[in-house]
Motif scaffolding. Structure first.
Motif, short mmCIF file in Angstrom:
data_model
loop_
_atom_site.label_atom_id
_atom_site.label_comp_id
_atom_site.label_asym_id
_atom_site.label_seq_id
_atom_site.Cartn_x
_atom_site.Cartn_y
_atom_site.Cartn_z
N VAL A 321 30.63 22.30 -18.35
CA VAL A 321 31.79 22.31 -17.45
C VAL A 321 32.16 20.87 -17.14
CG1 VAL A 321 32.62 23.00 -15.17
CG2 VAL A 321 31.10 24.52 -16.45
N VAL A 322 33.46 20.60 -17.03
CA VAL A 322 33.91 19.24 -16.71
C VAL A 322 33.38 18.85 -15.33
CG1 VAL A 322 35.89 17.73 -16.34
CG2 VAL A 322 35.98 19.48 -18.13
N PRO A 323 32.63 17.75 -15.21
CA PRO A 323 32.05 17.37 -13.93
C PRO A 323 33.00 16.51 -13.10
CG PRO A 323 31.26 15.88 -15.60
CD PRO A 323 32.19 16.85 -16.30
N THR A 324 32.54 16.12 -11.93
CA THR A 324 33.25 15.18 -11.06
C THR A 324 32.66 13.79 -11.24
OG1 THR A 324 33.74 16.89 -9.41
CG2 THR A 324 33.77 14.60 -8.65
N VAL A 325 33.51 12.79 -11.41
CA VAL A 325 33.03 11.41 -11.55
C VAL A 325 32.50 10.92 -10.20
CG1 VAL A 325 33.59 9.07 -12.25
CG2 VAL A 325 34.73 10.99 -13.36
N ALA A 326 31.31 10.32 -10.20
CA ALA A 326 30.72 9.82 -8.96
C ALA A 326 30.79 8.30 -8.89
CB ALA A 326 29.27 10.29 -8.84
N LEU A 327 30.11 7.60 -9.79
CA LEU A 327 30.10 6.13 -9.76
C LEU A 327 29.52 5.59 -11.05
CD1 LEU A 327 27.14 4.76 -7.63
CD2 LEU A 327 27.38 7.18 -8.13
N VAL A 328 29.55 4.26 -11.18
CA VAL A 328 28.98 3.55 -12.31
C VAL A 328 27.77 2.77 -11.81
CG1 VAL A 328 29.42 1.89 -14.17
CG2 VAL A 328 31.29 3.34 -13.32
N HIS A 329 26.72 2.73 -12.60
CA HIS A 329 25.53 1.96 -12.24
C HIS A 329 25.93 0.51 -11.99
CE1 HIS A 329 21.61 0.04 -12.45
NE2 HIS A 329 21.01 1.22 -12.53
N PRO A 330 25.56 -0.07 -10.84
CA PRO A 330 26.04 -1.43 -10.52
C PRO A 330 25.50 -2.53 -11.41
CG PRO A 330 24.47 -0.68 -8.88
CD PRO A 330 24.76 0.49 -9.75
N MET A 331 24.39 -2.27 -12.14
CA MET A 331 23.82 -3.30 -13.01
C MET A 331 23.88 -2.96 -14.49
SD MET A 331 22.44 -3.79 -9.86
CE MET A 331 20.89 -2.94 -9.61
N ASN A 332 24.27 -1.76 -14.83
CA ASN A 332 24.37 -1.34 -16.23
C ASN A 332 25.61 -0.48 -16.39
OD1 ASN A 332 24.10 -0.26 -18.81
ND2 ASN A 332 21.88 -0.05 -18.67
#
Length: 455
Positions: A321-332
């Motif tokens: 199922v298409v998920p909800t975007v949360a965040l990007v890893h701040p160091m990678n």
């Protein structure tokens, strides 16, 4: 006999010296390698947490400091802030307390409703206390339009509010309300000469503090960036990339946009969007940290079916199922986090591989999205440290923490000021937000080999 013995002893000594010298020569590269390895050892890494943007509100009223507590959970579990009920009123589905922004030294900007309306607090995790900031006006102003920024010397902190009600793309007029010593406010007329594209009516989704600028963003339109410390700050407009077949979902006050996010990773702004049919995840990087000459560069494009078909995703038992975007890893920047049902999971987009999948007991939580989670970085060596002494040197700019003896003292002064400027105060009557709990790990698989990080 004596001379012969002496000669034999001398030869033995010389042979031993030659052997030692040979060994030393052979060991020299290893010693050099060790020395280089030691010199090149990486510095201590910053610790980071996923801070849930809606704090818990305890039933107690704190009369003394400290008056804030933190629950630290390992990423990707959500960490939490808890404050007493006299700092912020427990909330319902709309008028909830909210962490609007984070600071690069770990400070948080908390917005909560009190007897004086929407009130701002700078929350310090080192001393576990909140500093109230007199609001520029009463009422229910947009909490998403207020940001926290440190000056370039690191010696002063400002709260800046974008007055979105005055933003007009045709007249190109923007005003800012900025704190002066966190006690008084200045209204600044912005220079809008760099705003050249008309947009739909502005709906602020949030603001990031990065490299001396505040970056306000409307995920459906553009970024507006400026340095609020300037007397007449110039605003720069950066339109978000246009994609074919954008996914659309019902918009909710808490959740906001499910399929897009703007976060900072590896020192650059990263924009992620799920779009298309079949759906794919695209990531762009802003080419410069100077908004005057920044443009988007497409860095990654991954079809979701390729992630779903990977053995790591199949073993997680998550639905396709298409998920909800949360965040990007701040160091990678290769790693992105997503919400799906009661789960949060991390994907290495470059390898199309699921790295972690955890279950959250979010039955009492509002709908989750990138707007209600923050990548909360603490400087190296300060993880989970809660100082209680009078030494304030650990966080530059926190000398202001002594302005009020208690939250009640702040509210009394704020009420006196607001009663003169805004006699009609708003009643609260808000529903209580239940506390939530995080559950244990259900699946955690390490990557095979090192991640090659995106530049």
């Amino acid at each position: 006999m004596a001379p012969a013995a002496t000669t034999k002893k001398k030869k033995k000594t010389m042979a031993s010296a030659a052997t030692t010298k040979k060994k030393a020569k052979a060991m020299a590269p290893a010693a050099t390698t060790r020395k280089k390895t030691k010199a090149m050892a990486p510095a201590a890494q910053e610790d980071w947490f996923i801070m849930y943007g809606i704090p818990k509100v305890s039933d107690e009223m704190s009369k003394e400091l400290p008056n804030a507590s933190f629950t630290f959970n390992e990423v990707p579990l959500l960490s939490h802030l808890t404050v007493p009920s006299n700092v912020a009123t427990p909330a319902g589905s709309v008028d909830y307390p909210y962490i609007a922004a984070t600071d690069d030294c770990g400070l948080l900007l908390l917005c909560g409703y009190t007897a004086v309306g929407l009130t701002y607090y700078v929350c310090d995790p080192y001393f576990r206390r909140t500093l109230g900031v007199l609001p520029p006006d009463g009422g229910f102003s947009s909490r998403h339009s207020v940001g926290l920024i440190r000056n370039r010397l690191g010696s002063g902190i400002m709260v800046a509010k974008l007055n979105t009600g005055l933003f007009n793309t045709q007249a190109r007029r923007i005003t800012l309300s900025c704190t002066r010593d966190l006690c008084e406010w200045d209204n600044k007329e912005a220079d809008c000469g760099h705003i050249c594209k008309e947009t739909k009516p502005w709906c602020c989704d949030g603001v990031l503090s990065h490299k001396g600028f505040l970056w306000w963003f409307d995920l459906s339109s553009c970024i507006l960036a400026c340095d609020p410390f300037l007397d007449t700050p110039p605003f720069y407009q950066i339109m978000f990339p246009h994609v074919p077949d954008p996914l659309r979902a019902a918009w909710f006050p808490v959740q906001g946009d499910k399929y897009r996010c703007l976060k900072v990773s590896k020192g650059r702004l990263r924009y992620v969007q799920i779009h298309g049919e079949p759906p794919l995840v695209s990531m762009w990087t802003l080419s410069s940290n100077n908004p005057s000459d920044a443009a988007w560069e497409l860095k990654l494009k991954v079809h979701l079916p390729d992630i779903w078909s990977h053995r790591t995703y199949k073993s997680s038992m998550l639905p396709e199922v298409v998920p909800t975007v949360a965040l990007v890893h701040p160091m990678n920047a290769n790693r992105a986090y997503f919400f799906l049902g009661h789960h949060i999971f991390c994907v290495n987009l470059k390898k199309k591989k699921l790295r972690q999948c955890l279950e959250l007991n979010n039955q009492e939580l509002p709908a989750l999205s990138s707007l209600v989670v923050h990548s909360w970085n603490l400087p190296a060596g300060t993880t989970k440290i809660h100082l209680s002494g009078s030494d304030k040197s650990h966080v530059p700019g926190v000398h202001f923490l002594g302005h009020y003896d208690s939250v009640d003292g702040f509210l009394e002064k704020a009420l006196a000021v607001m009663s003169r400027s805004c006699p009609e105060l708003f009643g609260m009557g808000l529903d209580e937000l239940e506390e939530d709990e995080d559950q244990s790990v259900t699946m955690d698989e390490s990557d095979e080999g090192d991640d090659s990080e995106m530049e």
